[in-house]
Scaffold this active site. Structure first.
Site, PDB file in Angstrom:
ATOM      1  CD  GLN A  11       3.321  -2.924   1.743  1.00 39.42           C
ATOM      2  OE1 GLN A  11       2.275  -3.568   1.750  1.00 39.42           O
ATOM      3  NE2 GLN A  11       3.467  -1.803   2.441  1.00 39.42           N
ATOM      4  CG  ASP A  40      21.453   5.854  -5.068  1.00 39.09           C
ATOM      5  OD1 ASP A  40      20.396   6.445  -4.751  1.00 39.09           O
ATOM      6  OD2 ASP A  40      22.546   6.095  -4.534  1.00 39.09           O
ATOM      7  CG  ASP A 106      -2.524   9.319   2.852  1.00 40.13           C
ATOM      8  OD1 ASP A 106      -1.423   8.789   2.608  1.00 40.13           O
ATOM      9  OD2 ASP A 106      -3.153   9.104   3.908  1.00 40.13           O
ATOM     10  CE1 TYR A 129       6.634   8.981   2.822  1.00 38.90           C
ATOM     11  CE2 TYR A 129       4.434   9.449   3.651  1.00 38.90           C
ATOM     12  CZ  TYR A 129       5.260   8.794   2.772  1.00 38.90           C
ATOM     13  OH  TYR A 129       4.721   7.960   1.822  1.00 38.90           O
ATOM     14  CE  LYS A 133       6.055   9.942  -1.811  1.00 39.86           C
ATOM     15  NZ  LYS A 133       6.723   8.998  -2.746  1.00 39.86           N
TER      16      LYS A 133
END
Length: 300
Positions: A11, A40, A106, A129, A133
């Protein structure tokens, strides 16, 4: 300025592509857009060669493993993309004196706050996840100085799979929907985030160096339930929808998922606005534009 954008099929990557020509013409930026096949981020040797061949001044990492629930069962894959990938980029950028702009989430927070999270707030991810991150963020901070980490949330756009597109689809397929009403966050239009990132690059070109961690998300908090109702309201007003389903407010417990979502992930944007002079994301205004664009795209 030579700018490499990683994750160009997502996106944010698509939205950066949409505005790249304008920024190229006005500021003399040259862009190279790479996806997971030709860029990659888990292959550090090839990545280093790509950066060198292009003489990159800035690298924007819009790539991530974002299948939040699936990540719980494929942690190795999530960490490869969300932690090792940014680590590779950071090392190359540090070695070659390249500015690194990285997008985070977040989900690094546990969601137990009752006040908007500041960039220096204590992190405590509750999912693979989020943890992967956060590991990426920590690697960047360890390896280099000239970085901007931007945490964002609830991203939507005309592209890919997101909540707005899902709601528009389900509104045409179903007469009744149950939407979670006890999670609060700030929807973020990927197009607004794209502009903010390139505005930061403009400031870097001018010599600004406010490196560090920042937050950028929508200007008003809402719930998924309220967000869905706003989507349907705009869709009906624009005649993008022919009908509105009955929307029932449900709890997180009534809609269990493999990954734990932050119950409260509202983030404070003031630091990035003050330090870099970017514009706020008025998500409701952007939402109208996105729904119109989606409608036009579906009609064509």
């Amino acid at each position: 300025m030579n700018i490499i954008v990683l994750g160009c099929n997502g996106q944010l990557g698509r939205c950066i592509q949409d505005i790249s020509k304008k920024f190229g013409q006005v500021y003399g930026f040259t862009f190279k857009f790479l996806n997971s096949k030709n860029g990659d981020i888990t292959d550090s040797k090839k990545l280093a060669q790509l950066f060198a061949d292009f003489s990159a001044d800035v690298v924007i990492n819009a790539s991530a493993y974002t299948a939040v629930d699936k990540a719980e069962s494929v942690a190795k894959v999530a960490y490869a993309v969300n932690a090792e990938g940014p680590k590779n980029i950071a090392q190359i950028c540090s070695d070659s004196d390249i500015v690194f702009i990285h997008v985070s989430t977040d989900y690094v927070f546990d969601g137990n706050s009752t006040q908007p999270y500041q960039p220096n707030a204590v992190t405590n991810p509750q999912s693979v996840y989020g943890a992967s991150k956060l590991a990426g963020e920590q690697a960047i901070q360890t390896l280099m100085n000239k970085f901007v980490i931007i945490r964002t949330a609830w991203v939507f756009s005309e592209y890919g799979n997101n909540f707005v597109k899902t709601m528009l689809r389900l509104a045409n397929e179903r007469n009744e929907l149950g939407i979670v009403a006890d999670q609060k966050g700030c929807p973020t239009y990927a197009g607004d985030l794209a502009v903010a990132i390139l505005d930061i690059v403009v400031e870097v070109q001018k010599g600004k160096s406010n490196w560090g961690i920042y937050h950028y998300c929508g200007d008003k908090e809402t719930t998924w339930y309220e967000f869905a109702n706003q989507i349907f309201k705009i869709g009906l007003a624009q005649k993008s929808l022919l009908k509105q389903p009955v929307v029932n407010a449900i709890t997180t417990k009534a809609f269990p998922t493999p990954a734990v979502r932050p119950k409260y992930s509202v983030m404070d944007n003031s630091k990035i606005i003050v330090d870099w002079g970017v514009a706020e994301c008025g998500w409701d205004k952007s939402l109208s534009k996105v729904i119109f664009n989606i409608s036009v795209s579906n009609d064509s």
